[in-house]
Motif scaffolding. Sequence first.
Motif, PDB file in Angstrom:
ATOM      1  N   LYS A 180       3.928   5.799  -5.493  1.00 43.99           N
ATOM      2  CA  LYS A 180       3.884   5.876  -6.959  1.00 43.99           C
ATOM      3  C   LYS A 180       2.791   6.824  -7.424  1.00 43.99           C
ATOM      4  CE  LYS A 180       4.164   2.620 -10.013  1.00 43.99           C
ATOM      5  NZ  LYS A 180       4.022   1.374 -10.764  1.00 43.99           N
ATOM      6  N   ALA A 181       1.621   6.740  -6.788  1.00 46.09           N
ATOM      7  CA  ALA A 181       0.495   7.616  -7.155  1.00 46.09           C
ATOM      8  C   ALA A 181       0.837   9.080  -6.887  1.00 46.09           C
ATOM      9  CB  ALA A 181      -0.756   7.208  -6.389  1.00 46.09           C
ATOM     10  N   GLU A 182       1.538   9.356  -5.789  1.00 44.56           N
ATOM     11  CA  GLU A 182       1.904  10.740  -5.484  1.00 44.56           C
ATOM     12  C   GLU A 182       2.937  11.272  -6.486  1.00 44.56           C
ATOM     13  OE1 GLU A 182       2.732  11.582  -1.389  1.00 44.56           O
ATOM     14  OE2 GLU A 182       0.757  10.872  -0.757  1.00 44.56           O
ATOM     15  N   LEU A 183       3.806  10.396  -6.976  1.00 45.12           N
ATOM     16  CA  LEU A 183       4.743  10.806  -8.021  1.00 45.12           C
ATOM     17  C   LEU A 183       3.994  11.122  -9.321  1.00 45.12           C
ATOM     18  CD1 LEU A 183       7.711   8.333  -7.409  1.00 45.12           C
ATOM     19  CD2 LEU A 183       7.719  10.801  -7.083  1.00 45.12           C
ATOM     20  N   GLY A 230       1.317  23.574 -19.580  1.00 44.20           N
ATOM     21  CA  GLY A 230       0.242  23.722 -20.560  1.00 44.20           C
ATOM     22  C   GLY A 230      -0.101  22.442 -21.292  1.00 44.20           C
ATOM     23  N   GLN A 231       0.330  21.293 -20.766  1.00 46.31           N
ATOM     24  CA  GLN A 231       0.051  19.994 -21.393  1.00 46.31           C
ATOM     25  C   GLN A 231      -1.209  19.394 -20.764  1.00 46.31           C
ATOM     26  OE1 GLN A 231       3.722  17.999 -20.483  1.00 46.31           O
ATOM     27  NE2 GLN A 231       4.886  19.098 -22.040  1.00 46.31           N
ATOM     28  N   ALA A 232      -2.348  19.938 -21.151  1.00 49.87           N
ATOM     29  CA  ALA A 232      -3.619  19.596 -20.505  1.00 49.87           C
ATOM     30  C   ALA A 232      -3.960  18.118 -20.638  1.00 49.87           C
ATOM     31  CB  ALA A 232      -4.743  20.451 -21.087  1.00 49.87           C
ATOM     32  N   ASP A 233      -3.828  17.546 -21.827  1.00 49.43           N
ATOM     33  CA  ASP A 233      -4.196  16.139 -22.026  1.00 49.43           C
ATOM     34  C   ASP A 233      -3.328  15.212 -21.176  1.00 49.43           C
ATOM     35  OD1 ASP A 233      -6.142  16.894 -23.802  1.00 49.43           O
ATOM     36  OD2 ASP A 233      -4.918  16.542 -25.588  1.00 49.43           O
ATOM     37  N   ARG A 234      -2.030  15.498 -21.161  1.00 45.32           N
ATOM     38  CA  ARG A 234      -1.108  14.679 -20.362  1.00 45.32           C
ATOM     39  C   ARG A 234      -1.432  14.828 -18.874  1.00 45.32           C
ATOM     40  NH1 ARG A 234       4.377  15.366 -18.413  1.00 45.32           N
ATOM     41  NH2 ARG A 234       5.340  13.315 -18.259  1.00 45.32           N
ATOM     42  N   ALA A 235      -1.722  16.057 -18.445  1.00 42.77           N
ATOM     43  CA  ALA A 235      -2.049  16.303 -17.034  1.00 42.77           C
ATOM     44  C   ALA A 235      -3.299  15.527 -16.635  1.00 42.77           C
ATOM     45  CB  ALA A 235      -2.243  17.792 -16.785  1.00 42.77           C
ATOM     46  N   MET A 236      -4.343  15.584 -17.472  1.00 40.49           N
ATOM     47  CA  MET A 236      -5.594  14.887 -17.160  1.00 40.49           C
ATOM     48  C   MET A 236      -5.404  13.379 -17.097  1.00 40.49           C
ATOM     49  SD  MET A 236      -8.117  16.920 -16.533  1.00 40.49           S
ATOM     50  CE  MET A 236      -6.904  17.751 -15.554  1.00 40.49           C
ATOM     51  N   GLU A 237      -4.565  12.842 -18.002  1.00 40.76           N
ATOM     52  CA  GLU A 237      -4.298  11.398 -18.008  1.00 40.76           C
ATOM     53  C   GLU A 237      -3.586  10.992 -16.717  1.00 40.76           C
ATOM     54  OE1 GLU A 237      -1.904   7.992 -18.240  1.00 40.76           O
ATOM     55  OE2 GLU A 237      -0.896   9.838 -18.833  1.00 40.76           O
ATOM     56  N   LYS A 238      -2.647  11.831 -16.264  1.00 41.14           N
ATOM     57  CA  LYS A 238      -1.916  11.540 -15.021  1.00 41.14           C
ATOM     58  C   LYS A 238      -2.849  11.642 -13.807  1.00 41.14           C
ATOM     59  CE  LYS A 238       2.389  11.316 -16.702  1.00 41.14           C
ATOM     60  NZ  LYS A 238       3.196  10.107 -16.611  1.00 41.14           N
ATOM     61  N   TYR A 239      -3.716  12.653 -13.801  1.00 40.01           N
ATOM     62  CA  TYR A 239      -4.678  12.781 -12.695  1.00 40.01           C
ATOM     63  C   TYR A 239      -5.583  11.553 -12.625  1.00 40.01           C
ATOM     64  CZ  TYR A 239      -3.763  17.519 -11.043  1.00 40.01           C
ATOM     65  OH  TYR A 239      -3.202  18.614 -10.461  1.00 40.01           O
ATOM     66  N   ARG A 240      -6.052  11.089 -13.780  1.00 35.92           N
ATOM     67  CA  ARG A 240      -6.917   9.898 -13.789  1.00 35.92           C
ATOM     68  C   ARG A 240      -6.189   8.678 -13.236  1.00 35.92           C
ATOM     69  NH1 ARG A 240      -9.176  12.541 -18.214  1.00 35.92           N
ATOM     70  NH2 ARG A 240      -7.620  11.753 -19.689  1.00 35.92           N
ATOM     71  N   ARG A 241      -4.919   8.536 -13.592  1.00 35.12           N
ATOM     72  CA  ARG A 241      -4.133   7.403 -13.085  1.00 35.12           C
ATOM     73  C   ARG A 241      -3.970   7.493 -11.571  1.00 35.12           C
ATOM     74  NH1 ARG A 241       1.379   7.006 -15.850  1.00 35.12           N
ATOM     75  NH2 ARG A 241       1.798   5.781 -13.985  1.00 35.12           N
ATOM     76  N   ALA A 242      -3.646   8.672 -11.076  1.00 36.22           N
ATOM     77  CA  ALA A 242      -3.422   8.849  -9.633  1.00 36.22           C
ATOM     78  C   ALA A 242      -4.724   8.665  -8.845  1.00 36.22           C
ATOM     79  CB  ALA A 242      -2.823  10.221  -9.361  1.00 36.22           C
ATOM     80  N   ARG A 288       0.832  -1.217   0.000  1.00 34.11           N
ATOM     81  CA  ARG A 288       0.000   0.000   0.000  1.00 34.11           C
ATOM     82  C   ARG A 288       0.861   1.259   0.000  1.00 34.11           C
ATOM     83  NH1 ARG A 288      -5.530   0.019   1.203  1.00 34.11           N
ATOM     84  NH2 ARG A 288      -5.256   2.086   2.089  1.00 34.11           N
ATOM     85  N   THR A 289       1.931   1.240   0.782  1.00 33.26           N
ATOM     86  CA  THR A 289       2.829   2.392   0.839  1.00 33.26           C
ATOM     87  C   THR A 289       3.482   2.631  -0.518  1.00 33.26           C
ATOM     88  OG1 THR A 289       3.262   1.958   3.180  1.00 33.26           O
ATOM     89  CG2 THR A 289       4.829   3.385   2.041  1.00 33.26           C
ATOM     90  N   TYR A 290       3.916   1.554  -1.159  1.00 32.99           N
ATOM     91  CA  TYR A 290       4.545   1.659  -2.481  1.00 32.99           C
ATOM     92  C   TYR A 290       3.559   2.214  -3.502  1.00 32.99           C
ATOM     93  CZ  TYR A 290       6.698   0.269  -6.882  1.00 32.99           C
ATOM     94  OH  TYR A 290       7.204   0.277  -8.151  1.00 32.99           O
ATOM     95  N   ARG A 291       2.322   1.697  -3.499  1.00 35.10           N
ATOM     96  CA  ARG A 291       1.296   2.186  -4.435  1.00 35.10           C
ATOM     97  C   ARG A 291       1.011   3.666  -4.196  1.00 35.10           C
ATOM     98  NH1 ARG A 291      -4.010  -0.234  -4.233  1.00 35.10           N
ATOM     99  NH2 ARG A 291      -4.328   0.700  -6.257  1.00 35.10           N
TER     100      ARG A 291
END
Length: 200
Positions: A44-47, A59-71, A38-41
């Motif tokens: 990773k999510a915080e990174l 200004g990379q909106a699509d990349r930012a949104m994809e990362k937010y969804r993953r986290a 759990r700590t490792y996950r």
Amino acid sequence: MLAYASVRLLEDVGTARPLLLQAGAVCLLATCGWVGSRTYRRMKAELVWAEAVAASSLGQADRAMEKYRRAYSVLWADRYFLYNYAAELHRHGQQDEALRVAGACRRRWADYDLELLLAELYEQRGEDVRAEAHYRRASLMCPNRFVPLHRLVLLLDRTGRADEAVRLARQLVEKPVKVPSFQVDWIKKEMNNYIVKQCE
């Protein structure tokens, strides 16, 4: 016979102790593995969240949104992440999703900035009654702040409640300033102009 029973009991205790120690060690290892996983996950999510913030600032909106969804799959209960994600969704025009995430955040946290975000989201959806409630709540949370009441004046004026708006604008003009700033000076000046305009 009694001596034999005592010896037998000591033998049973002697064989049971290693079994108990082994079972305890297995449980401890399993618990450490679960906590470590759990700590490792989470780390990773915080990174990934940090990468999302960096992508957004570039200004990379699509990349930012994809990362937010993953986290989100890991940080769905973190109030700071939820607020940050909702604000980012709002900034990128995804109002319905922003409102859903902000609502989830509000179930975990009472916060001034979150109330302002919710008010703005509801106002953009045309839900003025809800927006007003959130502006008022934000003002009650931080009574020395000018922004919630300023936005409330604008909302009241836009919805045809000019008398209430003028009364509130007067309160803002007379409100003592605890921390001087350009924004507060600008709000006071705008509210004063608004009162003059309404009283002509």
